[in-house]
Design an enzyme around this catalytic site. Sequence first.
Site, PDB file in Angstrom:
ATOM      1  N   SER A  17       0.835  -1.212   0.000  1.00  0.00           N
ATOM      2  CA  SER A  17       0.000   0.000   0.000  1.00  0.00           C
ATOM      3  C   SER A  17       0.864   1.255   0.000  1.00  0.00           C
ATOM      4  O   SER A  17       0.571   2.224  -0.711  1.00  0.00           O
ATOM      5  CB  SER A  17      -0.917   0.030   1.225  1.00  0.00           C
ATOM      6  OG  SER A  17      -1.710  -1.120   1.251  1.00  0.00           O
ATOM      7  N   SER A  84      -2.805 -11.483  -2.356  1.00  0.00           N
ATOM      8  CA  SER A  84      -2.901 -12.495  -3.433  1.00  0.00           C
ATOM      9  C   SER A  84      -1.946 -13.666  -3.209  1.00  0.00           C
ATOM     10  O   SER A  84      -0.999 -13.859  -3.976  1.00  0.00           O
ATOM     11  CB  SER A  84      -2.584 -11.875  -4.799  1.00  0.00           C
ATOM     12  OG  SER A  84      -3.483 -10.874  -5.099  1.00  0.00           O
TER      13      SER A  84
END
Length: 175
Positions: A17, A84
């Site tokens: 992020s 992921s």
Amino acid sequence: MTALVAWMTGLSGAGKSTIAEKTAALLEEMGNKVLVLDGDAVRSKISPALGFTREDILENDRRLISLCLEAVSDYDVILVPKISPFKEQRAVTRQNLGEGFVEVYVRASIETVSTRDPKGLYKDSREGRLKGLIGVAPEVPYEPPESPELVLDTETSDPDSCARTLCDHLLAWRS
Ligand code: ADP
């Protein structure tokens, strides 16, 4: 024009992020239209009822891929910082998103992310308050990419230089 989709995979706390926000700022300064679909924020909107079992992770991904496909014609770059963890899942994502898909491995070891622990998740896991943490719990291992388009090693490079590397890579890819 179809957006490049930088799928930023890595452990929680690896820096996805942080680097995505910095990369978005750099690309926008250069006049690019950028969308950041942050895994955590998007999940709470599109999949509030889903948990972190393998099935729920895969279902959330299907929804996120649809969002990306809806947005590709409106942006130059879409950044998707998202753990992921599964190789198979990333292969399906690559297939669905086609040519514009760029897999970026944001790398830091489990020891490093457990020390950084920006969200306190590793502490919660150690102390038994959180079950099934990706990369820690045996039922949800993190499977590192074998041949990503780009590796950003956040143990050896700081956030700004990781963002510059990603920005340069995407601009080179585009041209
Ligand atoms: P993620 O999105 O992968 O879960 P975050 O970006 O939320 O990770 O948090 C990563 C934490 O690690 C932040 O507190 C950030 O400041 C820190 N950090 C330390 N070194 C780096 C680096 N080289 N790149 C990105 N983040 C870093």
